[in-house]
Design an enzyme around this catalytic site. Structure first.
Site, PDB file in Angstrom:
ATOM      1  N   ARG A 117       0.344   3.666  -3.223  1.00  0.00           N
ATOM      2  CA  ARG A 117      -0.205   4.969  -2.980  1.00  0.00           C
ATOM      3  C   ARG A 117       0.469   6.067  -3.639  1.00  0.00           C
ATOM      4  NH1 ARG A 117       0.507   5.044   1.929  1.00  0.00           N
ATOM      5  NH2 ARG A 117      -1.686   3.904   2.663  1.00  0.00           N
ATOM      6  N   SER A 140       0.865  -1.204  -0.015  1.00  0.00           N
ATOM      7  CA  SER A 140       0.154  -0.007   0.056  1.00  0.00           C
ATOM      8  C   SER A 140       0.890   1.391  -0.098  1.00  0.00           C
ATOM      9  CB  SER A 140      -0.924  -0.132   1.319  1.00  0.00           C
ATOM     10  OG  SER A 140      -0.142   0.132   2.289  1.00  0.00           O
ATOM     11  N   ASN A 169      -0.774   7.898  -7.059  1.00  0.00           N
ATOM     12  CA  ASN A 169      -0.977   9.408  -6.963  1.00  0.00           C
ATOM     13  C   ASN A 169      -0.182  10.366  -8.003  1.00  0.00           C
ATOM     14  OD1 ASN A 169      -2.721  10.803  -4.725  1.00  0.00           O
ATOM     15  ND2 ASN A 169      -2.119   9.037  -3.701  1.00  0.00           N
TER      16      ASN A 169
END
Lengths: 277, 156
Positions: free
Chosen positions: A218, A214, A222
């Site tokens: 992440r 994660s 992004n």
């Protein structure tokens, strides 16, 4: 967009890294590396991230070497502000004693932040410069010259960071809790009964592996998305100017936030790894 | 998004950066920060102490000043009292002196008067004798009648 026949080509070109690999014909670049498999190096990612990291460390190292305890220079005040911010974050979340966590957090925060901030540079600038150099310096077709400067839009960078953190999580878990304690944590939680050991193990392993996954996805998600939208905005003609501005302003918030989240979660995960039950 | 050898390269770069930061970057900066924090804390404590000292000194100065004023007024009072006492004493002494001098003068005058009286008496006696001698020159022998003259002189 001058060189590109379709928008699709343009976007593809801007989302492709400059590659380098070694084949039977010696060291080759880009399209020649398509079928090589694993042993391909993204030279733009590695070059830019190394350049950014070395610049940051050089600046901080020089400030640290000349640091006075009296009235600081402006540069020293700035560097100390960053260091104190990281130090406060570490002290508020990490309660063990480790000489590694704070410098690790500082490196992650500043390095990731600076790598993210390259996202704010005009999307066409560096591909264009690289294309010019390729065209006039080496006689290449500028369409075959790739230059993707934001290292955190490369999944290899974000995974390298999170794998580093993951190795530290395992290392600290074993160091603080011992092999026995770590095994117990993996097998005797959340249901403390021998019959649930396989069930617990599956759940805890997933929890453990989800952390680096994660963490890296992440950041990658992004940054990749934001870069893609910058490129998409660049394809719509004159209207791109206000949109670029708005999207950039938004990213003044997003880019430091992503760097901060990465640092904070690293601290939290390592603090969990160091916690004794 | 494809994994390749870049991952290894980035992992090495990350490791090297963290190691460098841990060894050469973090310790001097944090040491400087902590040292300065300590200095500032010390400085603040010192200034607080100095302020308290000043307050103390001021109150002691006020005390001393009041004490000194009291002392001074006491001394002045004493001096005044002493001065008036001296004046009284001297006046008294002057009076006594004057009376003494006057008394002495009287006594001297008295003595002089007595002496002059005595002289006068003697002169008168001599004159009386001389007169008597002249009157009695012919018949009275001075030697034979001197006892009468002496008696006369004693009676004067």
């Amino acid at each position: 967009m001058a060189y590109y026949e379709t928008t699709q080509d343009y976007i593809n070109h801007h989302l492709t890294n400059a590659r380098m690999c070694s084949t039977d014909e010696g060291i080759v670049f880009n399209k020649a590396c398509e079928d090589v498999g694993f042993w391909v190096w993204h030279i733009d990612t590695m070059g830019w991230s190394a350049f950014i990291g070395i610049s940051f460390l050089f600046l901080f190292w020089r400030v640290g070497k000349k640091a006075t305890t009296g009235v600081p220079t402006k540069t020293q005040a700035f560097v100390e502000m960053v260091v104190e911010f990281v130090d406060d974050s570490v002290k508020s979340s990490f309660h063990g004693s480790s000489k590694l966590i704070a410098p690790l957090a500082l490196t992650i925060f500043v390095w990731v932040l600076l790598m993210n901030l390259t996202d704010l540079l005009p999307v066409d600038l560096f591909p264009w410069i690289a294309g010019m150099i390729g065209q006039y310096g080496f006689g290449m077709d500028p369409k075959d010259v790739y230059m993707k400067i934001v290292p955190t839009t490369d999944i290899n960078t974000t995974f390298a960071l999170s794998i580093g953190v993951f190795i530290l999580i395992i290392f600290y878990s074993l160091k603080i809790k011992g092999i026995k304690g770590f095994t117990k944590e993996l097998t005797m939680q959340p249901l403390n009964h021998w019959a649930f050991i396989p069930f617990n193990f599956v759940i805890e392993t997933v929890t453990l592996l989800a952390r680096p996954l994660s963490l890296s996805l992440r950041l990658f998600g992004n940054l990749y998305a934001s870069e893609l939208i910058f490129i998409l905005i660049a394809t719509i003609g004159y209207l791109q100017l206000p949109l670029h501005f708005a999207w950039s302003v938004f990213h003044i918030l997003v880019l430091p936030l992503q760097a901060f989240i990465f640092m904070m979660l690293t601290i939290v995960y390592l603090s969990l790894a160091c916690e004794e039950h | 998004m494809n994994f390749n050898a870049t991952l290894i390269g980035q992992l090495i770069a990350f490791t090297v950066f963290v190691a460098f930061c841990m060894k050469y970057v973090w310790p001097p900066i944090i040491a400087a920060i902590e040292e300065r924090q300590k200095k500032i804390a010390d400085g603040l404590a010192a200034s607080e102490r100095a302020e308290r000292d000043l307050e103390l000194a001021q109150s002691s100065v006020t005390d001393k000043l009041r004490e000194a004023k009291d002392e001074a007024s006491k001394i002045i009072d004493q001096a005044k009292r002493r001065a008036s006492q001296i004046i009284d004493d001297e006046t008294q002494r002057g009076h006594t002196e004057r009376e003494n001098i006057i008394a002495q003068g009287y006594a001297e005058i008295e003595a002089e008067k007595n002496r002059v009286k005595e002289d006068l008496r003697k002169q008168v006696a001599v004159l009386a004798i001389a007169g008597a001698q002249k009157i009695l020159a012919r018949e009275i022998d001075a030697q034979a009648h001197s006892d009468i003259v002496e008696k006369l002189v004693a009676e004067l």
